[in-house]
Design a protein around this motif. Structure first.
Motif, PDB file in Angstrom:
ATOM      1  N   ALA A 188       0.834  -1.210   0.000  1.00  0.00           N
ATOM      2  CA  ALA A 188       0.000   0.000   0.000  1.00  0.00           C
ATOM      3  C   ALA A 188       0.866   1.256   0.000  1.00  0.00           C
ATOM      4  N   GLN A 189       1.952   1.246   0.790  1.00  0.00           N
ATOM      5  CA  GLN A 189       2.834   2.407   0.810  1.00  0.00           C
ATOM      6  C   GLN A 189       3.518   2.601  -0.547  1.00  0.00           C
ATOM      7  N   ILE A 190       3.878   1.493  -1.195  1.00  0.00           N
ATOM      8  CA  ILE A 190       4.524   1.591  -2.504  1.00  0.00           C
ATOM      9  C   ILE A 190       3.556   2.166  -3.528  1.00  0.00           C
ATOM     10  N   ASP A 191       2.315   1.707  -3.531  1.00  0.00           N
ATOM     11  CA  ASP A 191       1.317   2.252  -4.455  1.00  0.00           C
ATOM     12  C   ASP A 191       1.135   3.756  -4.246  1.00  0.00           C
ATOM     13  N   SER A 192       1.077   4.183  -2.999  1.00  0.00           N
ATOM     14  CA  SER A 192       0.949   5.621  -2.700  1.00  0.00           C
ATOM     15  C   SER A 192       2.184   6.384  -3.162  1.00  0.00           C
ATOM     16  N   LEU A 193       3.355   5.808  -2.936  1.00  0.00           N
ATOM     17  CA  LEU A 193       4.602   6.443  -3.375  1.00  0.00           C
ATOM     18  C   LEU A 193       4.628   6.579  -4.897  1.00  0.00           C
ATOM     19  N   ALA A 227      13.863 -11.754 -20.305  1.00  0.00           N
ATOM     20  CA  ALA A 227      14.533 -10.543 -19.832  1.00  0.00           C
ATOM     21  C   ALA A 227      13.776 -10.050 -18.612  1.00  0.00           C
ATOM     22  N   VAL A 228      14.371  -9.093 -17.920  1.00  0.00           N
ATOM     23  CA  VAL A 228      13.683  -8.424 -16.819  1.00  0.00           C
ATOM     24  C   VAL A 228      13.500  -6.965 -17.195  1.00  0.00           C
ATOM     25  N   MET A 229      12.369  -6.418 -16.774  1.00  0.00           N
ATOM     26  CA  MET A 229      12.076  -5.009 -17.044  1.00  0.00           C
ATOM     27  C   MET A 229      12.144  -4.249 -15.727  1.00  0.00           C
ATOM     28  N   LEU A 230      13.082  -3.336 -15.627  1.00  0.00           N
ATOM     29  CA  LEU A 230      13.261  -2.512 -14.441  1.00  0.00           C
ATOM     30  C   LEU A 230      12.170  -1.453 -14.407  1.00  0.00           C
ATOM     31  N   GLY A 231      11.573  -1.321 -13.248  1.00  0.00           N
ATOM     32  CA  GLY A 231      10.631  -0.248 -13.068  1.00  0.00           C
ATOM     33  C   GLY A 231       9.315  -0.728 -12.501  1.00  0.00           C
ATOM     34  N   PRO A 232       8.701   0.120 -11.805  1.00  0.00           N
ATOM     35  CA  PRO A 232       9.151   1.480 -11.547  1.00  0.00           C
ATOM     36  C   PRO A 232      10.153   1.555 -10.392  1.00  0.00           C
ATOM     37  N   VAL A 233      10.964   2.589 -10.465  1.00  0.00           N
ATOM     38  CA  VAL A 233      11.805   2.980  -9.333  1.00  0.00           C
ATOM     39  C   VAL A 233      11.297   4.354  -8.920  1.00  0.00           C
ATOM     40  N   ALA A 234      11.023   4.501  -7.642  1.00  0.00           N
ATOM     41  CA  ALA A 234      10.451   5.765  -7.161  1.00  0.00           C
ATOM     42  C   ALA A 234      11.063   6.138  -5.827  1.00  0.00           C
ATOM     43  N   VAL A 235      11.223   7.439  -5.644  1.00  0.00           N
ATOM     44  CA  VAL A 235      11.713   7.985  -4.378  1.00  0.00           C
ATOM     45  C   VAL A 235      10.768   9.115  -3.985  1.00  0.00           C
ATOM     46  N   HIS A 236      10.411   9.140  -2.713  1.00  0.00           N
ATOM     47  CA  HIS A 236       9.542  10.208  -2.212  1.00  0.00           C
ATOM     48  C   HIS A 236      10.162  11.562  -2.581  1.00  0.00           C
TER      49      HIS A 236
END
Length: 174
Positions: free
Chosen positions: A13-18, A74-83
């Motif tokens: 839940a915190q990741i979705d909000s971020l 293959a692997v797909m990077l993402g998402p990467v997120a920072v507050h």
């Protein structure tokens, strides 16, 4: 710097909000989300940075994909997120370095992403379209990136990125 930790189920839940905070609530309309629909992210490549109170400040995930008619994994990077309050402190770069190292150790050969070339180029990403890879839908060509995690992993690989090929047992005829 905060420690990089494996993502926990309780972080979802915190990741979705971020992600909404970092990319907007319309983020799920992007092409990469079509590749993620119905496909679980790779748990062993999901990491977070939490503050001392357990609040998720940064997150990174990877998804399995295939490339071309040969269905090269293959692997797909993402998402990467920072507050937003913690951006510019190296959290995103640390998450990327840590997770790419983990992907390499787990014997993934190839990584793709859609993101800004100047940000990802220092990690070793190159233009994927120039290497014969195609992303479904409309993606700005210069934002589509690829990186070999194993030497030669891009050799002979080309075509459209797609969801992983489902393998399973076929039911025997009754």
């Amino acid at each position: 710097m905060y420690p990089i930790l494996p993502e926990r189920l309780a972080d979802a839940a915190q990741i979705d909000s971020l992600l909404d905070l970092a990319f907007g609530s319309d983020r799920t309309r992007k092409t990469v989300y079509r590749l993620r629909e119905g496909v679980p992210h790779i748990k062993s490549l999901a990491f977070v940075v939490r503050d001392e109170d357990g609040v998720v400040l940064g997150s990174i995930r990877y998804w399995p994909v295939t490339i071309g008619e040969a269905a090269t994994p293959a692997v797909m990077l993402g998402p990467v997120a920072v507050h937003p309050d913690y951006q510019g402190q190296g959290i995103g770069r640390a998450l990327i370095r840590h997770s790419l190292y983990a992907a390499t150790r787990l014997n993934h050969g190839l990584c793709i992403l859609v993101g800004d070339k100047p940000y990802y180029e220092p990690f070793g990403f190159v233009n994927a379209a120039d290497r014969g890879l195609e992303m479904p839908g409309w993606v700005e060509r210069e934002r589509f990136q690829a990186m070999e995690l194993a030497a030669g992993a891009l050799q002979g690989v080309g075509g459209l990125v797609g969801k992983p090929v489902k393998t399973g047992r076929k039911k025997a005829a009754a």
